[in-house]
Motif scaffolding. Structure first.
Motif, PDB file in Angstrom:
ATOM      1  N   ASP A 179       0.820  -1.202   0.000  1.00 42.07           N
ATOM      2  CA  ASP A 179       0.000   0.000   0.000  1.00 42.07           C
ATOM      3  C   ASP A 179       0.859   1.260   0.000  1.00 42.07           C
ATOM      4  N   VAL A 180       0.351   2.318  -0.638  1.00 42.50           N
ATOM      5  CA  VAL A 180       1.050   3.591  -0.754  1.00 42.50           C
ATOM      6  C   VAL A 180       0.207   4.672  -0.084  1.00 42.50           C
ATOM      7  N   LEU A 181       0.821   5.473   0.769  1.00 39.15           N
ATOM      8  CA  LEU A 181       0.151   6.616   1.375  1.00 39.15           C
ATOM      9  C   LEU A 181       0.223   7.778   0.386  1.00 39.15           C
ATOM     10  N   LEU A 182      -0.941   8.153  -0.189  1.00 42.66           N
ATOM     11  CA  LEU A 182      -0.985   9.255  -1.154  1.00 42.66           C
ATOM     12  C   LEU A 182      -1.017  10.618  -0.484  1.00 42.66           C
ATOM     13  N   GLY A 183      -1.601  10.681   0.692  1.00 46.27           N
ATOM     14  CA  GLY A 183      -1.757  11.951   1.396  1.00 46.27           C
ATOM     15  C   GLY A 183      -2.872  11.839   2.401  1.00 46.27           C
ATOM     16  N   HIS A 184      -3.447  12.980   2.763  1.00 42.44           N
ATOM     17  CA  HIS A 184      -4.525  13.033   3.748  1.00 42.44           C
ATOM     18  C   HIS A 184      -5.667  13.884   3.212  1.00 42.44           C
ATOM     19  N   VAL A 185      -6.886  13.481   3.531  1.00 41.43           N
ATOM     20  CA  VAL A 185      -8.080  14.258   3.206  1.00 41.43           C
ATOM     21  C   VAL A 185      -8.879  14.422   4.494  1.00 41.43           C
ATOM     22  N   GLY A 186      -9.189  15.656   4.838  1.00 46.53           N
ATOM     23  CA  GLY A 186      -9.923  15.894   6.075  1.00 46.53           C
ATOM     24  C   GLY A 186      -9.222  15.328   7.292  1.00 46.53           C
ATOM     25  N   GLY A 187      -7.902  15.268   7.249  1.00 42.26           N
ATOM     26  CA  GLY A 187      -7.126  14.715   8.359  1.00 42.26           C
ATOM     27  C   GLY A 187      -7.010  13.209   8.355  1.00 42.26           C
ATOM     28  N   ALA A 188      -7.640  12.538   7.391  1.00 44.80           N
ATOM     29  CA  ALA A 188      -7.622  11.072   7.327  1.00 44.80           C
ATOM     30  C   ALA A 188      -6.607  10.599   6.285  1.00 44.80           C
ATOM     31  N   PRO A 189      -5.767   9.624   6.635  1.00 46.33           N
ATOM     32  CA  PRO A 189      -4.824   9.104   5.643  1.00 46.33           C
ATOM     33  C   PRO A 189      -5.558   8.418   4.491  1.00 46.33           C
ATOM     34  N   PHE A 190      -4.989   8.529   3.294  1.00 46.55           N
ATOM     35  CA  PHE A 190      -5.584   7.973   2.081  1.00 46.55           C
ATOM     36  C   PHE A 190      -4.534   7.096   1.408  1.00 46.55           C
ATOM     37  N   TYR A 191      -4.813   5.789   1.330  1.00 48.03           N
ATOM     38  CA  TYR A 191      -3.901   4.803   0.767  1.00 48.03           C
ATOM     39  C   TYR A 191      -4.440   4.246  -0.548  1.00 48.03           C
ATOM     40  N   ILE A 192      -3.520   3.707  -1.329  1.00 48.46           N
ATOM     41  CA  ILE A 192      -3.856   3.016  -2.567  1.00 48.46           C
ATOM     42  C   ILE A 192      -2.879   1.845  -2.691  1.00 48.46           C
ATOM     43  N   GLY A 193      -3.315   0.758  -3.309  1.00 54.13           N
ATOM     44  CA  GLY A 193      -2.428  -0.378  -3.536  1.00 54.13           C
ATOM     45  C   GLY A 193      -1.266   0.022  -4.425  1.00 54.13           C
ATOM     46  N   LYS A 194      -0.082  -0.550  -4.169  1.00 46.57           N
ATOM     47  CA  LYS A 194       1.123  -0.170  -4.901  1.00 46.57           C
ATOM     48  C   LYS A 194       0.991  -0.386  -6.404  1.00 46.57           C
ATOM     49  N   SER A 195       0.424  -1.498  -6.835  1.00 50.49           N
ATOM     50  CA  SER A 195       0.294  -1.737  -8.277  1.00 50.49           C
ATOM     51  C   SER A 195      -0.707  -0.768  -8.896  1.00 50.49           C
ATOM     52  N   GLN A 196      -1.771  -0.443  -8.165  1.00 49.06           N
ATOM     53  CA  GLN A 196      -2.732   0.530  -8.663  1.00 49.06           C
ATOM     54  C   GLN A 196      -2.102   1.920  -8.697  1.00 49.06           C
ATOM     55  N   TYR A 197      -1.277   2.240  -7.709  1.00 45.33           N
ATOM     56  CA  TYR A 197      -0.567   3.515  -7.704  1.00 45.33           C
ATOM     57  C   TYR A 197       0.311   3.647  -8.953  1.00 45.33           C
ATOM     58  N   GLU A 198       1.013   2.591  -9.303  1.00 37.67           N
ATOM     59  CA  GLU A 198       1.888   2.653 -10.474  1.00 37.67           C
ATOM     60  C   GLU A 198       1.091   3.000 -11.728  1.00 37.67           C
ATOM     61  N   TYR A 199      -0.110   2.509 -11.815  1.00 38.07           N
ATOM     62  CA  TYR A 199      -0.960   2.790 -12.965  1.00 38.07           C
ATOM     63  C   TYR A 199      -1.504   4.216 -12.937  1.00 38.07           C
ATOM     64  N   TRP A 200      -1.840   4.707 -11.754  1.00 38.22           N
ATOM     65  CA  TRP A 200      -2.514   6.000 -11.593  1.00 38.22           C
ATOM     66  C   TRP A 200      -1.607   7.112 -11.092  1.00 38.22           C
ATOM     67  N   LYS A 201      -0.307   6.906 -10.984  1.00 35.25           N
ATOM     68  CA  LYS A 201       0.568   7.895 -10.349  1.00 35.25           C
ATOM     69  C   LYS A 201       0.623   9.237 -11.063  1.00 35.25           C
ATOM     70  N   HIS A 202       0.243   9.284 -12.305  1.00 39.85           N
ATOM     71  CA  HIS A 202       0.248  10.553 -13.046  1.00 39.85           C
ATOM     72  C   HIS A 202      -1.077  11.315 -12.911  1.00 39.85           C
ATOM     73  N   THR A 203      -1.927  10.874 -11.997  1.00 42.81           N
ATOM     74  CA  THR A 203      -3.224  11.519 -11.819  1.00 42.81           C
ATOM     75  C   THR A 203      -3.397  12.012 -10.392  1.00 42.81           C
ATOM     76  N   GLN A 204      -4.190  13.055 -10.266  1.00 45.37           N
ATOM     77  CA  GLN A 204      -4.620  13.518  -8.953  1.00 45.37           C
ATOM     78  C   GLN A 204      -5.973  12.879  -8.679  1.00 45.37           C
TER      79      GLN A 204
END
Length: 125
Positions: free
Chosen positions: A53-78
């Motif tokens: 899992d990859v920590l992308l950041g926080h929203v409303g104070g809550a951590p927001f994670y994404i799976g590493k393989s999914q991150y690799e696919y979506w890393k160029h997007t906000q």
């Protein structure tokens, strides 16, 4: 600085409502198995975050994670966390509210991508 994940006002309001009801919450962007590709909201004790899992950041104070393989696919997007009317996945805390978290995305511009803060090893753990 451009954030990797942000939230709309509607999403922030629902996060605040869930935090008032449950305390700390966290998000994990589903990879499409049971809840399609939804951002699911959990209590921190309800989901184990690990090396996949990859920590992308926080929203409303809550951590927001994404799976590493999914991150690799979506890393160029906000990712943009939003809310829609209806029932989301049964795994997500907002399921009983009549609303569901919904993830939108947009490509970073070349300028944004050049200036985006790289993830550090702890975020990719």
């Amino acid at each position: 600085m451009v954030e990797r994940v942000i939230a709309t006002d509607a999403a922030l309001a629902l996060i605040a409502q869930l935090q008032a009801q449950h305390g700390s919450v966290m998000f994990h962007q589903s990879g499409g198995c049971c809840d399609n590709s939804a951002a699911n909201c959990y209590l921190p004790t309800d989901l184990t975050i690990g090396a996949g899992d990859v920590l992308l950041g926080h929203v409303g104070g809550a951590p927001f994670y994404i799976g590493k393989s999914q991150y690799e696919y979506w890393k160029h997007t906000q990712l943009i966390l939003d809310v829609i009317d209806g029932h989301g996945g049964t795994f997500s805390l907002e399921g009983s509210t009549g609303k569901a978290f919904h993830t939108r995305s947009r490509l970073f511009t070349d300028e944004e991508w050049a200036g985006i803060e790289p993830l550090v090893a702890r975020d990719l753990a």
